[in-house]
Design a protein around this motif. Structure first.
Motif, PDB file in Angstrom:
ATOM      1  N   ARG A 180       0.813  -1.222   0.000  1.00 16.29           N
ATOM      2  CA  ARG A 180       0.000   0.000   0.000  1.00 16.29           C
ATOM      3  C   ARG A 180       0.843   1.268   0.000  1.00 16.29           C
ATOM      4  NH1 ARG A 180      -4.552  -2.192   4.381  1.00 16.29           N
ATOM      5  NH2 ARG A 180      -5.657  -3.520   2.871  1.00 16.29           N
ATOM      6  N   ILE A 181       2.042   1.190   0.536  1.00 19.52           N
ATOM      7  CA  ILE A 181       2.953   2.335   0.551  1.00 19.52           C
ATOM      8  C   ILE A 181       4.114   2.029  -0.383  1.00 19.52           C
ATOM      9  CG2 ILE A 181       4.468   3.788   1.956  1.00 19.52           C
ATOM     10  CD1 ILE A 181       1.654   4.166   2.775  1.00 19.52           C
ATOM     11  N   GLY A 182       4.448   2.968  -1.261  1.00 18.61           N
ATOM     12  CA  GLY A 182       5.568   2.776  -2.170  1.00 18.61           C
ATOM     13  C   GLY A 182       6.896   3.139  -1.519  1.00 18.61           C
ATOM     14  N   LEU A 183       7.963   2.589  -2.056  1.00 21.56           N
ATOM     15  CA  LEU A 183       9.288   2.888  -1.522  1.00 21.56           C
ATOM     16  C   LEU A 183       9.767   4.270  -1.937  1.00 21.56           C
ATOM     17  CD1 LEU A 183      10.947  -0.588  -2.140  1.00 21.56           C
ATOM     18  CD2 LEU A 183      10.571   0.470   0.090  1.00 21.56           C
ATOM     19  N   ILE A 184       9.419   4.708  -3.138  1.00 18.93           N
ATOM     20  CA  ILE A 184       9.892   6.002  -3.635  1.00 18.93           C
ATOM     21  C   ILE A 184       8.713   6.858  -4.082  1.00 18.93           C
ATOM     22  CG2 ILE A 184      12.152   5.117  -4.326  1.00 18.93           C
ATOM     23  CD1 ILE A 184      11.144   4.939  -7.185  1.00 18.93           C
ATOM     24  N   ASN A 185       8.961   8.143  -4.199  1.00 20.41           N
ATOM     25  CA  ASN A 185       7.940   9.097  -4.623  1.00 20.41           C
ATOM     26  C   ASN A 185       7.796   9.040  -6.141  1.00 20.41           C
ATOM     27  OD1 ASN A 185       6.442  11.437  -5.222  1.00 20.41           O
ATOM     28  ND2 ASN A 185       7.208  12.465  -3.398  1.00 20.41           N
TER      29      ASN A 185
END
Length: 631
Positions: free
Chosen positions: A477-482
């Motif tokens: 659900r959360i990515g490692l990078i923008n």
């Protein structure tokens, strides 16, 4: 666990039933270089965090630690990736020592890329390059060269090893029969030293022999010079510390740091809870007076000040040795995250014969105290009134944004976990492409990599239409990078961590030590962000290829680039232009945990009966020091 420290180093044979809670304190108490021989199926070193905790112990106590691992390529890989030299047998280690190939241990590089396999142990190497888009090989002289050594004398995945020597005395384990390899080590050392003695009897001089060679005829002279240098160093240190003590004596006594308590992790993590993170503590203090007759010092963790139901965790009694004390608390059976429920530490002086179950309510028995500040930070952008403690917990215990998405444990844990998965997926792609040319597998693994890089909210930017989600939706659900601009919501792990590191600095801007820590951490984040960005670009290219194109050599080039950059992001990279490490997630994970450290000061409660809050760099104006002088 079997132990032998009759020689120049301590050999610990780690058996399958040994637990970290008993093994790590023994390692911390060693005064010699430590050799850890792991038995087959040894449970004490099974997870990456086990080696991270050992690195903390190694750094804190300035230990030299070497592994001997004969049965597990995975454990050898984990140990060497964390900077520990690894050998396949004690014989190999002794031969390397006798050959003069060992130098002082350094964390020069962590191996990442499988190179070859010998005797079931994976020997690894790494490609290193400057931090820029175009990769370059390491030039001559920029990394230690083991090419001239026999293969069985090379440390696995490490360019350097400890500086110590073996004795010819009988290596015998204490309290039990010798562990496997002890007698072999002894016999090998005997042969080596006999050969050295024979060589020394030859009158022909050897070229370029330095005075530090063992058994040299100039050894007494060298020892005399070294002894004199040590005496001069001790005298110089005495004069220096005398001035330092005078300087400390001129400061307010309540501000003198007498020690610290650090939260560490056992690594017994669980994807559905925060357990195994910050579930243990190490307390070290110095310059403590002996307790009064019939008394002992006891250490406690305390809950937050605003708790309606006060929490206390007994850490145990302190043993004072020449004013110093060391305590390791292994946590509870559930591996509860102690940082989540406590934020203060207290040392009391109480009855030695009847150990207390909780801190005494008589505040005159309170001797030393420390806390993480819970005062809201005065900053225009601090709309949530976060304190130093809040920012620290978001990183290492529990973050509200992650909790809403069912991701407990804090940002640091999930960055480490998810980047490690990228290493697994990318490495398997090369093996499959070379062995079976399975284009479907290559595409699926690439989709998994993109899912963790982007996060499920923004994955549609990179995946072809109607592409399946091949990972656990909750974990991605959360990515490692923008990938969606500076205002991306939810923010990526790297951006979110950066935000809370900046918050810690806002809360304690006067601390030069903290500024240095935060600066190093943000530099590592910048490196990781660059490398993972390169991985994403390569993955975007691969998902656009059809099955025929996926079998072309250009695909293998893209896969190799993904593997290199993923490994750099996780384990770091040696920059050949500076010969310095550019740190990755492993280093970041380890050093971010080191932020959870409380300094101890000698204070008493004020007249109101409340322990004064210690704001970093300041002392409550009503705080009393031990001698009762009020400031």
């Amino acid at each position: 666990m079997k132990k032998n420290d009759s020689g120049d180093f301590s050999v610990l044979y780690v058996e399958p039933t040994d637990e970290k809670t008993t093994l790590f304190p023994v390692i911390a108490g060693q005064k010699k270089p430590v050799v850890l021989m792991l038995a087959e199926q040894a449970q004490a070193f099974q997870r990456p965090d086990d080696f991270t905790t050992l690195k903390h112990i190694k750094r804190q106590y300035s230990l030299t630690i070497v592994f001997v691992i004969a049965h597990s390529a995975q454990m050898a890989q984990l140990a060497s990736r964390n900077g520990f030299p690894v050998y396949q047998s004690m014989e190999d280690l002794v031969q390397a020592v006798s050959a003069g190939q060992l130098s002082r241990q350094r964390s020069l590089a962590r191996p990442t890329i499988p190179l070859e396999t010998k005797a079931g142990v994976e020997i690894t190497s790494r490609n290193t390059a400057p931090l820029r888009a175009k990769e370059q090989p390491i030039g001559p002289g920029l990394a230690p060269d083991f090419s001239s050594m026999p293969e069985n004398q090379r440390p696995i995945g490490s360019s350097t090893a400890p500086d110590f020597y073996t004795k010819t005395e009988h290596q015998q384990s204490i309290g039990s029969s010798p562990a496997p390899g002890f007698h072999a080590m002894h016999e090998t050392a005997m042969k080596v030293q006999m050969q050295q003695a024979q060589k020394q009897s030859v009158s022909q001089p050897l070229p370029h022999i330095k005075p530090k060679q063992r058994r040299s005829r100039r050894l007494p002279t060298v020892l005399a010079v070294i002894t004199m240098a040590l005496i001069l160093a001790i005298i110089g240190s005495f004069l220096f510390f005398s001035q330092s003590f005078q300087s400390l004596a001129s400061q307010p006594a309540a501000l003198v740091d007498i020690g610290r308590l650090t939260f560490v992790s056992s690594g017994q993590v669980n994807e559905s809870s925060s357990q195994g993170i910050a579930d243990q503590v190490i307390l070290d203090a110095h310059n403590l007076p002996d307790p009064a007759p019939g008394k002992k010092y006891y250490a406690w963790l305390l809950g937050d000040k605003n708790q309606s139901d006060p929490t206390s965790v007994g850490l145990g009694a302190l043993t004072i040795n020449n004013g110093n004390t060391h305590l390791f608390y292994a946590g509870d059976a559930q591996h509860s995250n102690l940082l989540l429920i406590t934020s203060r530490v207290l040392i009391t002086e109480e009855d030695a014969t009847m150990p207390p179950l909780s801190p005494s309510v008589d505040m005159h028995s309170w001797r030393y105290y420390g806390e993480f500040s819970s005062t809201p930070i005065k900053a225009a952008d601090n709309i949530n009134n976060y304190s130093y403690l809040d920012h620290l917990r978001h990183l290492l215990a529990s973050d509200p944004t992650l909790e809403e998405l069912e991701l407990p444990g804090g940002l640091n844990n999930w960055l480490y976990n998810n980047t490690g998965k990228l290493v697994e997926w990318t490495t398997s792609m090369r093996e499959t492409w070379q062995d079976t040319k399975d284009s479907g597998f290559i595409r699926r693994q690439t989709l998994r990599v993109l899912a963790y890089l982007d996060g499920t909210t923004f994955l549609n930017k990179d995946l072809p239409p109607k592409s399946p989600l091949l990972v656990d939706e909750r974990l991605a659900r959360i990515g490692l990078i923008n990938v969606a601009g500076p205002n991306q919501q939810p923010p990526s792990y790297l951006d979110h961590i950066n935000h809370h590191l900046s918050g810690l600095l806002q809360a304690d801007s006067s601390s030069a030590t903290l500024r240095k820590q935060i600066n190093d951490l943000t530099t590592a984040i910048s490196n990781i962000n660059f490398w993972l960005g390169q991985v994403r670009q390569n993955a975007q290219q691969i998902v656009k290829l059809n099955d025929k194109q996926l079998l072309q050599p250009m695909t293998l080039t893209l896969i190799n680039n993904m593997i290199d950059n993923t490994n750099h992001a996780f384990a770091g990279q040696l920059d050949p232009s500076t010969n310095q490490m550019r740190e990755g997630v492993i280093w970041l994970h380890d050093h971010m945990q080191a932020l959870a450290t409380i300094n101890l000061t000698a204070v008493k409660p004020d007249a109101s009966g409340l322990v004064p809050q210690i704001v970093p760099g300041n002392m409550h104006p009503r705080a009393f020091v031990l001698n009762g002088a009020k400031r």
